[in-house]
Design a protein around this motif. Sequence first.
Motif, PDB file in Angstrom:
ATOM      1  N   GLY A  81       0.784  -1.230   0.000  1.00 54.58           N
ATOM      2  CA  GLY A  81       0.000   0.000   0.000  1.00 54.58           C
ATOM      3  C   GLY A  81       0.814   1.277   0.000  1.00 54.58           C
ATOM      4  O   GLY A  81       0.268   2.376   0.059  1.00 54.58           O
TER       5      GLY A  81
ATOM      6  N   LYS B 211       3.586   1.532  -4.596  1.00 54.62           N
ATOM      7  CA  LYS B 211       4.529   0.971  -5.574  1.00 54.62           C
ATOM      8  C   LYS B 211       3.862   0.796  -6.943  1.00 54.62           C
ATOM      9  O   LYS B 211       4.413   1.205  -7.962  1.00 54.62           O
ATOM     10  N   GLY B 212       2.670   0.191  -6.932  1.00 57.35           N
ATOM     11  CA  GLY B 212       1.970  -0.065  -8.198  1.00 57.35           C
ATOM     12  C   GLY B 212       1.597   1.237  -8.894  1.00 57.35           C
ATOM     13  O   GLY B 212       1.788   1.392 -10.102  1.00 57.35           O
ATOM     14  N   THR B 213       1.077   2.186  -8.122  1.00 61.48           N
ATOM     15  CA  THR B 213       0.670   3.493  -8.669  1.00 61.48           C
ATOM     16  C   THR B 213       1.845   4.152  -9.396  1.00 61.48           C
ATOM     17  O   THR B 213       1.722   4.610 -10.538  1.00 61.48           O
TER      18      THR B 213
ATOM     19  N   THR C 242       4.376  -8.957  -9.628  1.00 63.63           N
ATOM     20  CA  THR C 242       4.083 -10.361  -9.311  1.00 63.63           C
ATOM     21  C   THR C 242       2.673 -10.491  -8.724  1.00 63.63           C
ATOM     22  O   THR C 242       1.986 -11.463  -8.998  1.00 63.63           O
TER      23      THR C 242
ATOM     24  N   GLU D 268       0.047 -13.974   3.576  1.00 61.96           N
ATOM     25  CA  GLU D 268       1.387 -14.582   3.621  1.00 61.96           C
ATOM     26  C   GLU D 268       2.047 -14.463   2.248  1.00 61.96           C
ATOM     27  O   GLU D 268       1.364 -14.244   1.235  1.00 61.96           O
TER      28      GLU D 268
ATOM     29  N   GLY E   8       6.872  -5.608  -6.453  1.00 62.59           N
ATOM     30  CA  GLY E   8       6.447  -6.742  -5.615  1.00 62.59           C
ATOM     31  C   GLY E   8       7.425  -7.904  -5.667  1.00 62.59           C
ATOM     32  O   GLY E   8       7.188  -8.941  -5.064  1.00 62.59           O
TER      33      GLY E   8
ATOM     34  N   ARG F 159      10.959 -10.040  -2.764  1.00 58.95           N
ATOM     35  CA  ARG F 159      10.288  -9.790  -1.495  1.00 58.95           C
ATOM     36  C   ARG F 159      10.968 -10.520  -0.352  1.00 58.95           C
ATOM     37  O   ARG F 159      10.560 -10.367   0.797  1.00 58.95           O
TER      38      ARG F 159
ATOM     39  N   GLN G 271      14.833 -14.448  -2.930  1.00 54.90           N
ATOM     40  CA  GLN G 271      14.354 -13.933  -4.227  1.00 54.90           C
ATOM     41  C   GLN G 271      15.354 -12.920  -4.792  1.00 54.90           C
ATOM     42  O   GLN G 271      15.636 -12.904  -5.996  1.00 54.90           O
TER      43      GLN G 271
ATOM     44  N   ARG H 269      -8.684   1.612  -0.964  1.00 55.01           N
ATOM     45  CA  ARG H 269      -8.286   1.207  -2.327  1.00 55.01           C
ATOM     46  C   ARG H 269      -9.418   0.428  -2.997  1.00 55.01           C
ATOM     47  O   ARG H 269     -10.070  -0.396  -2.397  1.00 55.01           O
TER      48      ARG H 269
ATOM     49  N   TYR I  90      -7.678   2.523  -7.745  1.00 57.36           N
ATOM     50  CA  TYR I  90      -8.194   3.843  -7.369  1.00 57.36           C
ATOM     51  C   TYR I  90      -8.166   3.938  -5.856  1.00 57.36           C
ATOM     52  O   TYR I  90      -7.904   2.960  -5.174  1.00 57.36           O
TER      53      TYR I  90
ATOM     54  N   ARG J 212       0.016  -8.671   6.500  1.00 58.97           N
ATOM     55  CA  ARG J 212       0.906  -8.300   5.390  1.00 58.97           C
ATOM     56  C   ARG J 212       1.986  -7.331   5.870  1.00 58.97           C
ATOM     57  O   ARG J 212       3.131  -7.391   5.423  1.00 58.97           O
TER      58      ARG J 212
ATOM     59  N   GLN K 172       3.688  11.985   0.626  1.00 57.39           N
ATOM     60  CA  GLN K 172       3.340  13.144  -0.208  1.00 57.39           C
ATOM     61  C   GLN K 172       2.214  12.744  -1.174  1.00 57.39           C
ATOM     62  O   GLN K 172       1.851  11.574  -1.276  1.00 57.39           O
TER      63      GLN K 172
HETATM   64  P1  AP5 Z   1      -0.821   1.046  -4.519  1.00 55.89           P
HETATM   65  O1  AP5 Z   1      -0.074   1.773  -5.558  1.00 55.89           O
HETATM   66  O2  AP5 Z   1      -1.853   0.063  -4.963  1.00 55.89           O
HETATM   67  O3  AP5 Z   1       0.208   0.384  -3.464  1.00 55.89           O
HETATM   68  P2  AP5 Z   1       1.183  -0.837  -3.600  1.00 55.89           P
HETATM   69  O4  AP5 Z   1       2.416  -0.472  -2.851  1.00 55.89           O
HETATM   70  O5  AP5 Z   1       1.331  -1.276  -5.013  1.00 55.89           O
HETATM   71  O6  AP5 Z   1       0.352  -1.870  -2.749  1.00 55.89           O
HETATM   72  P3  AP5 Z   1       0.035  -3.402  -2.950  1.00 55.89           P
HETATM   73  O7  AP5 Z   1      -0.962  -3.747  -1.871  1.00 55.89           O
HETATM   74  O8  AP5 Z   1      -0.368  -3.727  -4.333  1.00 55.89           O
HETATM   75  O9  AP5 Z   1       1.384  -4.012  -2.592  1.00 55.89           O
HETATM   76  P4  AP5 Z   1       1.653  -5.356  -2.059  1.00 55.89           P
HETATM   77  O10 AP5 Z   1       3.107  -5.366  -2.141  1.00 55.89           O
HETATM   78  O11 AP5 Z   1       1.118  -5.714  -0.732  1.00 55.89           O
HETATM   79  O12 AP5 Z   1       0.759  -6.307  -3.002  1.00 55.89           O
HETATM   80  P5  AP5 Z   1       1.118  -7.202  -4.226  1.00 55.89           P
HETATM   81  O13 AP5 Z   1       0.035  -7.111  -5.199  1.00 55.89           O
HETATM   82  O14 AP5 Z   1       2.531  -7.021  -4.660  1.00 55.89           O
HETATM   83  O15 AP5 Z   1      -1.495   2.116  -3.535  1.00 55.89           O
HETATM   84  C1  AP5 Z   1      -2.318   1.718  -2.452  1.00 55.89           C
HETATM   85  C2  AP5 Z   1      -3.540   2.661  -2.341  1.00 55.89           C
HETATM   86  O16 AP5 Z   1      -3.107   3.944  -1.939  1.00 55.89           O
HETATM   87  C3  AP5 Z   1      -4.288   2.867  -3.668  1.00 55.89           C
HETATM   88  O17 AP5 Z   1      -5.663   2.993  -3.408  1.00 55.89           O
HETATM   89  C4  AP5 Z   1      -3.709   4.163  -4.234  1.00 55.89           C
HETATM   90  O18 AP5 Z   1      -4.640   4.838  -5.040  1.00 55.89           O
HETATM   91  C5  AP5 Z   1      -3.394   4.930  -2.950  1.00 55.89           C
HETATM   92  N1  AP5 Z   1      -2.189   5.757  -3.077  1.00 55.89           N
HETATM   93  C6  AP5 Z   1      -1.033   5.473  -3.764  1.00 55.89           C
HETATM   94  N2  AP5 Z   1      -0.144   6.486  -3.631  1.00 55.89           N
HETATM   95  C7  AP5 Z   1      -0.738   7.420  -2.818  1.00 55.89           C
HETATM   96  C8  AP5 Z   1      -0.339   8.703  -2.293  1.00 55.89           C
HETATM   97  N3  AP5 Z   1       0.886   9.219  -2.569  1.00 55.89           N
HETATM   98  N4  AP5 Z   1      -1.204   9.373  -1.505  1.00 55.89           N
HETATM   99  C9  AP5 Z   1      -2.437   8.840  -1.224  1.00 55.89           C
HETATM  100  N5  AP5 Z   1      -2.882   7.656  -1.679  1.00 55.89           N
HETATM  101  C10 AP5 Z   1      -2.040   6.945  -2.471  1.00 55.89           C
HETATM  102  O19 AP5 Z   1       1.089  -8.658  -3.534  1.00 55.89           O
HETATM  103  C11 AP5 Z   1      -0.118  -9.232  -3.061  1.00 55.89           C
HETATM  104  C12 AP5 Z   1       0.191 -10.607  -2.497  1.00 55.89           C
HETATM  105  O20 AP5 Z   1       0.727 -11.451  -3.546  1.00 55.89           O
HETATM  106  C13 AP5 Z   1       1.257 -10.663  -1.393  1.00 55.89           C
HETATM  107  O21 AP5 Z   1       0.696 -10.408  -0.122  1.00 55.89           O
HETATM  108  C14 AP5 Z   1       1.769 -12.097  -1.555  1.00 55.89           C
HETATM  109  O22 AP5 Z   1       0.888 -13.028  -0.983  1.00 55.89           O
HETATM  110  C15 AP5 Z   1       1.747 -12.300  -3.062  1.00 55.89           C
HETATM  111  N6  AP5 Z   1       3.029 -11.946  -3.720  1.00 55.89           N
HETATM  112  C16 AP5 Z   1       3.235 -10.975  -4.665  1.00 55.89           C
HETATM  113  N7  AP5 Z   1       4.520 -10.928  -5.026  1.00 55.89           N
HETATM  114  C17 AP5 Z   1       5.167 -11.884  -4.298  1.00 55.89           C
HETATM  115  C18 AP5 Z   1       6.516 -12.307  -4.214  1.00 55.89           C
HETATM  116  N8  AP5 Z   1       7.482 -11.723  -4.932  1.00 55.89           N
HETATM  117  N9  AP5 Z   1       6.816 -13.305  -3.346  1.00 55.89           N
HETATM  118  C19 AP5 Z   1       5.866 -13.902  -2.601  1.00 55.89           C
HETATM  119  N10 AP5 Z   1       4.569 -13.542  -2.630  1.00 55.89           N
HETATM  120  C20 AP5 Z   1       4.216 -12.543  -3.469  1.00 55.89           C
END
Ligand code: AP5
Length: 214
Positions: A10, A13-15, A31, A57, A85, A88, A92, A127, A137, A171, A199
């Motif tokens: 959150g 990173k994705g944004t 990922t 997890e 992502g 992690r 890896q 989100r 969003y 998480r 920011q």
């Molecule tokens: P967003 O940009 O979506 O944040 P993010 O850092 O990408 O968050 P994620 O939850 O997607 O990261 P994650 O690492 O937990 O999940 P992932 O999908 O990789 O922003 C979040 C929110 O805030 C949005 O609503 C956005 O609009 C808002 N926002 C953004 N910037 C802002 C700002 N400046 N101000 C205000 N609001 C803002 O992984 C999911 C799961 O997959 C993991 O838990 C795990 O089980 C698995 N997985 C994925 N990759 C691996 C790996 N390499 N190894 C093992 N398991 C993995």
Amino acid sequence: MKIIMLGAPGAGKGTQAKKIADLCKVPHISTGDIFRANIKQGTELGKKAKTYMDAGELVPDELVCDLVVDRIQQDDCTEGFILDGFPRTIPQAEALTNALNAIEQKMEYALNIDVPDENIIHRMAGRRACVGCGATYHVEFNPPKVQDVCDVCGEALVLRDDDKPETVMNRLNVYHEQTKPLIDYYEKQGIVHTIDGTQTMDQVFSDIRKILGV
Ligand code: AP5
Ligand code: ZN
């Protein structure tokens, strides 16, 4: 340009990765998105990943490493790529370093988006993700034009299964224990840049552009 996005779940990173990918014309490799697409398609990988993801997890390293190593060797990655992502865990990161060493390459930037835990819960709760195209969003910080409808493809916006508060807490714990040590790992390679992720999205992007010189 070869970039790793670091930061808590959150943190944004994705944004930011999507914006950099558009600007620099390099692929955005998430990922989490790959797993979610597999879950949607009902693949074996998706079925295995879902149990871990729903619990907050990490998916086991052996299900992730080969997938990413294969992906970065595809033709569209010759000019660079953005990893979101991944890595992690230290294993890896080592798998990635070894794969790149084998072709005499290395990562160039590890962008660490820093957001305190207390801000994260609020971000996750607000989100919304598109069931069609995966666009994200935020109800308050980045709302769609029409409530709960994707601006890009018109499909419905939903709360991600793993964005429920109890899963988010897990998480965050997993992040602190297993992923945060990567900051030190990449500090040793001298490529970490920390950005204040509290920011606005535009300010964060502007800081990143300065770092990348684009
Ligand atoms: P967003 O940009 O979506 O944040 P993010 O850092 O990408 O968050 P994620 O939850 O997607 O990261 P994650 O690492 O937990 O999940 P992932 O999908 O990789 O922003 C979040 C929110 O805030 C949005 O609503 C956005 O609009 C808002 N926002 C953004 N910037 C802002 C700002 N400046 N101000 C205000 N609001 C803002 O992984 C999911 C799961 O997959 C993991 O838990 C795990 O089980 C698995 N997985 C994925 N990759 C691996 C790996 N390499 N190894 C093992 N398991 C993995
Ligand atoms: Zn959409």
